[in-house]
Design a protein around this motif. Structure first.
Motif, PDB file in Angstrom:
ATOM      1  N   VAL A  82       0.826  -1.329   0.022  1.00 29.84           N
ATOM      2  CA  VAL A  82      -0.081  -0.175   0.057  1.00 29.84           C
ATOM      3  C   VAL A  82       0.802   1.093  -0.044  1.00 29.84           C
ATOM      4  CG1 VAL A  82      -1.756   1.272   1.430  1.00 29.84           C
ATOM      5  CG2 VAL A  82      -1.951  -1.205   0.950  1.00 29.84           C
ATOM      6  N   LYS A  83       2.142   1.155   0.733  1.00 26.70           N
ATOM      7  CA  LYS A  83       2.957   2.314   0.544  1.00 26.70           C
ATOM      8  C   LYS A  83       3.639   2.654  -0.633  1.00 26.70           C
ATOM      9  CE  LYS A  83       3.770   1.516   5.470  1.00 26.70           C
ATOM     10  NZ  LYS A  83       4.783   1.256   6.630  1.00 26.70           N
ATOM     11  N   ASP A  84       3.655   1.567  -1.567  1.00 23.68           N
ATOM     12  CA  ASP A  84       4.293   1.860  -2.956  1.00 23.68           C
ATOM     13  C   ASP A  84       3.634   2.687  -4.016  1.00 23.68           C
ATOM     14  OD1 ASP A  84       6.359   0.051  -2.094  1.00 23.68           O
ATOM     15  OD2 ASP A  84       5.237  -1.718  -3.060  1.00 23.68           O
ATOM     16  N   ILE A  85       2.086   2.799  -3.855  1.00 26.06           N
ATOM     17  CA  ILE A  85       1.299   3.449  -4.663  1.00 26.06           C
ATOM     18  C   ILE A  85       0.544   4.454  -3.621  1.00 26.06           C
ATOM     19  CG2 ILE A  85       1.274   2.027  -6.553  1.00 26.06           C
ATOM     20  CD1 ILE A  85      -1.166   0.876  -5.454  1.00 26.06           C
ATOM     21  N   ARG A  86      -0.018   5.612  -4.316  1.00 29.20           N
ATOM     22  CA  ARG A  86      -0.873   6.454  -3.672  1.00 29.20           C
ATOM     23  C   ARG A  86      -1.791   7.239  -4.526  1.00 29.20           C
ATOM     24  NH1 ARG A  86       3.581  11.419  -2.412  1.00 29.20           N
ATOM     25  NH2 ARG A  86       1.400  12.559  -2.336  1.00 29.20           N
ATOM     26  N   ARG A  87      -2.563   7.983  -3.957  1.00 29.36           N
ATOM     27  CA  ARG A  87      -3.684   8.812  -4.557  1.00 29.36           C
ATOM     28  C   ARG A  87      -3.050   9.716  -5.816  1.00 29.36           C
ATOM     29  NH1 ARG A  87      -8.995  10.954  -3.509  1.00 29.36           N
ATOM     30  NH2 ARG A  87      -9.224  12.776  -4.659  1.00 29.36           N
ATOM     31  N   GLY A  88      -3.548   9.434  -6.806  1.00 23.87           N
ATOM     32  CA  GLY A  88      -2.991  10.395  -8.078  1.00 23.87           C
ATOM     33  C   GLY A  88      -2.154   9.641  -9.002  1.00 23.87           C
ATOM     34  N   ASN A  89      -1.725   8.417  -8.553  1.00 22.08           N
ATOM     35  CA  ASN A  89      -1.031   7.645  -9.622  1.00 22.08           C
ATOM     36  C   ASN A  89      -1.796   7.212 -10.566  1.00 22.08           C
ATOM     37  OD1 ASN A  89       1.148   5.869  -6.902  1.00 22.08           O
ATOM     38  ND2 ASN A  89       1.475   8.039  -7.899  1.00 22.08           N
ATOM     39  N   VAL A  90      -1.059   6.936 -11.845  1.00 23.36           N
ATOM     40  CA  VAL A  90      -1.779   6.505 -13.073  1.00 23.36           C
ATOM     41  C   VAL A  90      -1.362   5.147 -13.360  1.00 23.36           C
ATOM     42  CG1 VAL A  90      -2.052   6.950 -15.392  1.00 23.36           C
ATOM     43  CG2 VAL A  90      -2.060   8.718 -13.728  1.00 23.36           C
ATOM     44  N   ALA A  91      -2.136   4.319 -13.482  1.00 22.16           N
ATOM     45  CA  ALA A  91      -1.831   2.924 -13.897  1.00 22.16           C
ATOM     46  C   ALA A  91      -2.143   2.758 -15.356  1.00 22.16           C
ATOM     47  CB  ALA A  91      -2.814   1.765 -12.954  1.00 22.16           C
ATOM     48  N   GLY A  92      -1.224   1.960 -15.873  1.00 26.25           N
ATOM     49  CA  GLY A  92      -1.522   1.644 -17.469  1.00 26.25           C
ATOM     50  C   GLY A  92      -1.171   0.500 -17.889  1.00 26.25           C
ATOM     51  N   ASP A  93      -1.181  -0.108 -18.879  1.00 22.42           N
ATOM     52  CA  ASP A  93      -0.930  -1.248 -19.514  1.00 22.42           C
ATOM     53  C   ASP A  93       0.458  -1.209 -19.895  1.00 22.42           C
ATOM     54  OD1 ASP A  93      -0.478  -3.886 -20.868  1.00 22.42           O
ATOM     55  OD2 ASP A  93      -1.909  -3.375 -22.451  1.00 22.42           O
ATOM     56  N   SER A  94       1.335  -2.108 -19.230  1.00 22.33           N
ATOM     57  CA  SER A  94       2.773  -2.070 -19.435  1.00 22.33           C
ATOM     58  C   SER A  94       3.140  -2.570 -21.043  1.00 22.33           C
ATOM     59  CB  SER A  94       3.437  -3.024 -18.504  1.00 22.33           C
ATOM     60  OG  SER A  94       3.388  -2.544 -17.050  1.00 22.33           O
ATOM     61  N   LYS A  95       2.389  -3.347 -21.495  1.00 21.39           N
ATOM     62  CA  LYS A  95       2.881  -3.890 -22.620  1.00 21.39           C
ATOM     63  C   LYS A  95       2.466  -2.878 -23.840  1.00 21.39           C
ATOM     64  CE  LYS A  95       2.716  -8.564 -21.286  1.00 21.39           C
ATOM     65  NZ  LYS A  95       2.100 -10.001 -21.347  1.00 21.39           N
ATOM     66  N   ASN A  96       1.542  -2.133 -23.707  1.00 19.68           N
ATOM     67  CA  ASN A  96       1.091  -1.097 -24.806  1.00 19.68           C
ATOM     68  C   ASN A  96       0.922   0.299 -24.412  1.00 19.68           C
ATOM     69  OD1 ASN A  96      -0.174   0.081 -26.882  1.00 19.68           O
ATOM     70  ND2 ASN A  96      -2.224  -0.499 -26.193  1.00 19.68           N
ATOM     71  N   ASP A  97       2.448   0.978 -24.529  1.00 20.91           N
ATOM     72  CA  ASP A  97       2.614   2.308 -24.098  1.00 20.91           C
ATOM     73  C   ASP A  97       2.263   2.813 -22.663  1.00 20.91           C
ATOM     74  OD1 ASP A  97       3.276   5.032 -24.754  1.00 20.91           O
ATOM     75  OD2 ASP A  97       1.455   5.485 -25.595  1.00 20.91           O
ATOM     76  N   PRO A  98       3.038   2.142 -21.621  1.00 20.82           N
ATOM     77  CA  PRO A  98       2.817   2.398 -20.632  1.00 20.82           C
ATOM     78  C   PRO A  98       2.843   4.017 -20.203  1.00 20.82           C
ATOM     79  CG  PRO A  98       4.939   1.410 -20.557  1.00 20.82           C
ATOM     80  CD  PRO A  98       4.328   1.564 -21.933  1.00 20.82           C
ATOM     81  N   PRO A  99       2.158   4.427 -18.935  1.00 19.35           N
ATOM     82  CA  PRO A  99       2.189   5.846 -18.651  1.00 19.35           C
ATOM     83  C   PRO A  99       3.724   6.148 -18.338  1.00 19.35           C
ATOM     84  CG  PRO A  99       1.179   4.765 -17.171  1.00 19.35           C
ATOM     85  CD  PRO A  99       1.540   3.730 -17.923  1.00 19.35           C
TER      86      PRO A  99
END
Length: 117
Positions: A82-99
Motif C-alpha cells: 500500500v505504501k508503494d502507490i498513492r492517490r493520483g498515481n496513474v496505472a496503465g498497460d505495461s505492454k502497450n505504451d505504459p504511462p
C-alpha cells in the motif's frame, strides 16, 4: 504530468486511493479513463514506476471480466505494498505504451467566475 501517447488505445486508470484487505492484499481503487482493465494484465503505476500483475477486478463487490472507461473499480495486485502507490498515481498497460512523464503538454483552461454580466 503523466501521459500516454495514444490515449484511445491504451489503458489508463487514475487511482483514488488504495486499500489493504486482509486475505486479499493491496487493492488500488480508481476510475478507468481509457482502454480496458482485466485480470492477468501487467500494469505500471506512474510516477512511482511500479509494475505488477492484476489478479482480479471488482466493481461494487461484483467480479468483472473486463472494466471499461467510466467504471469505478478496485483491482487486486500482486507483490505491491500500500505504501508503494498513492492517490493520483496513474496505472496503465505495461505492454502497450505504459504511462510515463511528459516533457511538455498543452492545455486549454476555461475559468468560470459565476458572475453574470
Amino acid at each position: 504530468m503523466y501521459l500516454c501517447h495514444s490515449l484511445l488505445l491504451t489503458t489508463v486508470m487514475t487511482c483514488f486511493h488504495q486499500l489493504l484487505l486482509s486475505g486479499i492484499g493491496t487493492v488500488p481503487v480508481g476510475r478507468v479513463e481509457t482502454g480496458t482493465l482485466k485480470a492477468g494484465m501487467i500494469v505500471t503505476f506512474a510516477p512511482v514506476n511500479v509494475t505488477t500483475e492484476v489478479k482480479s477486478v471488482e466493481m461494487h463487490h461484483t467480479a468483472l471480466e473486463l472494466a471499461s472507461p467510466g467504471d469505478n473499480v478496485g483491482f487486486n495486485v500482486k507483490n505491491v505494498s500500500v505504501k508503494d502507490i498513492r492517490r493520483g498515481n496513474v496505472a496503465g498497460d505495461s505492454k502497450n505504451d505504459p504511462p510515463k512523464e511528459a516533457e511538455e503538454f498543452k492545455a486549454q483552461v476555461t475559468c468560470y467566475t459565476g458572475i453574470i454580466l
